[in-house]
Write a protein that holds these residues in place. Structure first.
Motif, PDB file in Angstrom:
ATOM      1  N   VAL A  65       0.867  -1.181   0.000  1.00 34.16           N
ATOM      2  CA  VAL A  65       0.000   0.000   0.000  1.00 34.16           C
ATOM      3  C   VAL A  65       0.906   1.233   0.000  1.00 34.16           C
ATOM      4  CG1 VAL A  65      -1.739   1.284   1.321  1.00 34.16           C
ATOM      5  CG2 VAL A  65      -1.824  -1.220   1.238  1.00 34.16           C
ATOM      6  N   ALA A  66       0.540   2.248  -0.792  1.00 33.26           N
ATOM      7  CA  ALA A  66       1.331   3.478  -0.876  1.00 33.26           C
ATOM      8  C   ALA A  66       1.452   4.142   0.499  1.00 33.26           C
ATOM      9  CB  ALA A  66       0.683   4.439  -1.870  1.00 33.26           C
ATOM     10  N   LYS A  67       2.581   4.790   0.744  1.00 32.22           N
ATOM     11  CA  LYS A  67       2.845   5.398   2.059  1.00 32.22           C
ATOM     12  C   LYS A  67       1.828   6.469   2.422  1.00 32.22           C
ATOM     13  CE  LYS A  67       7.776   4.444   2.175  1.00 32.22           C
ATOM     14  NZ  LYS A  67       9.137   4.985   2.120  1.00 32.22           N
ATOM     15  N   ASP A  68       1.409   7.292   1.443  1.00 34.12           N
ATOM     16  CA  ASP A  68       0.429   8.333   1.767  1.00 34.12           C
ATOM     17  C   ASP A  68      -0.917   7.720   2.139  1.00 34.12           C
ATOM     18  OD1 ASP A  68      -0.036   7.573  -0.926  1.00 34.12           O
ATOM     19  OD2 ASP A  68      -0.908   9.522  -1.419  1.00 34.12           O
ATOM     20  N   VAL A  69      -1.241   6.589   1.556  1.00 30.67           N
ATOM     21  CA  VAL A  69      -2.488   5.893   1.883  1.00 30.67           C
ATOM     22  C   VAL A  69      -2.396   5.276   3.279  1.00 30.67           C
ATOM     23  CG1 VAL A  69      -3.966   3.934   1.249  1.00 30.67           C
ATOM     24  CG2 VAL A  69      -3.145   5.512  -0.519  1.00 30.67           C
ATOM     25  N   GLN A  74      -3.950   5.206   9.189  1.00 32.66           N
ATOM     26  CA  GLN A  74      -3.632   5.465  10.603  1.00 32.66           C
ATOM     27  C   GLN A  74      -4.580   6.513  11.188  1.00 32.66           C
ATOM     28  OE1 GLN A  74       0.503   6.506  10.289  1.00 32.66           O
ATOM     29  NE2 GLN A  74       1.185   4.382  10.202  1.00 32.66           N
ATOM     30  N   LYS A  75      -4.856   7.569  10.413  1.00 32.80           N
ATOM     31  CA  LYS A  75      -5.782   8.613  10.883  1.00 32.80           C
ATOM     32  C   LYS A  75      -7.170   8.017  11.135  1.00 32.80           C
ATOM     33  CE  LYS A  75      -3.712  12.125   7.901  1.00 32.80           C
ATOM     34  NZ  LYS A  75      -3.951  12.920   6.689  1.00 32.80           N
ATOM     35  N   ILE A  76      -7.642   7.247  10.173  1.00 37.08           N
ATOM     36  CA  ILE A  76      -8.978   6.654  10.282  1.00 37.08           C
ATOM     37  C   ILE A  76      -9.072   5.755  11.504  1.00 37.08           C
ATOM     38  CG2 ILE A  76     -10.563   4.987   9.208  1.00 37.08           C
ATOM     39  CD1 ILE A  76      -9.604   6.104   6.468  1.00 37.08           C
ATOM     40  N   ASN A  77      -8.056   4.936  11.721  1.00 33.13           N
ATOM     41  CA  ASN A  77      -8.124   3.961  12.808  1.00 33.13           C
ATOM     42  C   ASN A  77      -8.007   4.589  14.193  1.00 33.13           C
ATOM     43  OD1 ASN A  77      -8.727   1.853  11.159  1.00 33.13           O
ATOM     44  ND2 ASN A  77      -6.668   1.017  11.095  1.00 33.13           N
ATOM     45  N   LYS A  78      -7.691   5.881  14.253  1.00 29.96           N
ATOM     46  CA  LYS A  78      -7.673   6.593  15.537  1.00 29.96           C
ATOM     47  C   LYS A  78      -9.000   7.297  15.801  1.00 29.96           C
ATOM     48  CE  LYS A  78      -2.735   7.711  15.458  1.00 29.96           C
ATOM     49  NZ  LYS A  78      -1.788   8.822  15.262  1.00 29.96           N
ATOM     50  N   ALA A  79      -9.837   7.388  14.777  1.00 29.05           N
ATOM     51  CA  ALA A  79     -11.045   8.220  14.859  1.00 29.05           C
ATOM     52  C   ALA A  79     -12.208   7.529  15.564  1.00 29.05           C
ATOM     53  CB  ALA A  79     -11.478   8.637  13.462  1.00 29.05           C
ATOM     54  N   ASP A  80     -12.952   8.342  16.322  1.00 20.36           N
ATOM     55  CA  ASP A  80     -14.224   7.905  16.910  1.00 20.36           C
ATOM     56  C   ASP A  80     -15.390   8.417  16.073  1.00 20.36           C
ATOM     57  OD1 ASP A  80     -13.111   6.678  19.325  1.00 20.36           O
ATOM     58  OD2 ASP A  80     -12.541   8.726  19.840  1.00 20.36           O
ATOM     59  N   CYS A  81     -15.115   9.466  15.301  1.00 22.62           N
ATOM     60  CA  CYS A  81     -16.122  10.048  14.422  1.00 22.62           C
ATOM     61  C   CYS A  81     -15.396  10.689  13.253  1.00 22.62           C
ATOM     62  CB  CYS A  81     -16.948  11.094  15.177  1.00 22.62           C
ATOM     63  SG  CYS A  81     -18.116  12.004  14.140  1.00 22.62           S
TER      64      CYS A  81
END
Length: 198
Positions: A65-69, A74-81
């Protein structure tokens, strides 16, 4: 609570940007922490490369998977909303946001995950997803011609789908006459903090 705002508009002189400022103000007033990721400001690459295409089309998880992806994962998996904020262009989101979904919702992460043993590499189920979009046509007109239903099918049923526990779409229509709808939209935006906390 970790709130992620995915913002997509090229201009700071837009009504959508004004809505972003109102949203920020409301969340601060509600003492809700958030991070904004402006896809235009980030210059997010939206075109899928040939290598990414081969990975997705053939579910070839050996292609990395590309590094920017991966950063987006990582951002998504930290999110609650996650709040998606964008203008409606030709009955959908801007191409840059569509390209974000194309690349970030990669196989083995957002779908095709049954065989994945390392679940830390799989998209977690996000408690809440809120889609806010501005539209020139009125909500009544968008409802009448079926565009609202179409947008909800695409955003809520497909793109957010089963990846989110609770989903809501707010269409801020009628921006062709901003002076008329601005007070109504302000009231709506002022409820977002309460929606997140509910």
């Amino acid at each position: 609570m970790n709130i992620l705002i995915i913002y997509c508009h090229p201009s700071k002189n837009s009504y959508t940007y004004e809505i972003l400022q109102q949203l920020k103000s409301n969340l601060k007033k509600e003492h809700i922490d958030f991070e904004i990721f402006d896809l235009y400001k980030m210059n997010f690459k939206t075109d899928m490369s040939e290598e990414e295409y081969r990975r997705e089309s053939y579910a070839n998880l050996d292609i990395p998977v590309a590094k920017d992806v991966l950063k987006e994962h990582q951002k998504i998996n930290k999110a609650d909303c996650i709040i998606f904020l964008y203008p409606v262009w030709w009955s959908d989101c801007p191409a840059k946001l569509k390209g974000w979904f194309d690349r970030v919702y990669s196989v083995g992460y957002a779908y095709g995950t049954d065989e994945i043993k390392d679940k830390s590499k799989v998209m977690k189920k996000i408690p809440k997803g809120i889609v806010i979009c501005t539209a020139g046509h009125s909500n009544a007109f968008l409802d009448e011609i079926g565009i609202t239903k179409s947008m909800k099918n695409v955003m809520l049923d497909d793109r957010l789908g089963k990846r989110f526990n609770k989903k809501e779409m707010i269409v801020l229509g009628g921006t062709a006459d901003i002076s008329l709808v601005r007070p109504i939209h302000e009231e709506v935006i002022n409820t977002i903090g309460k929606i997140i906390k509910s």
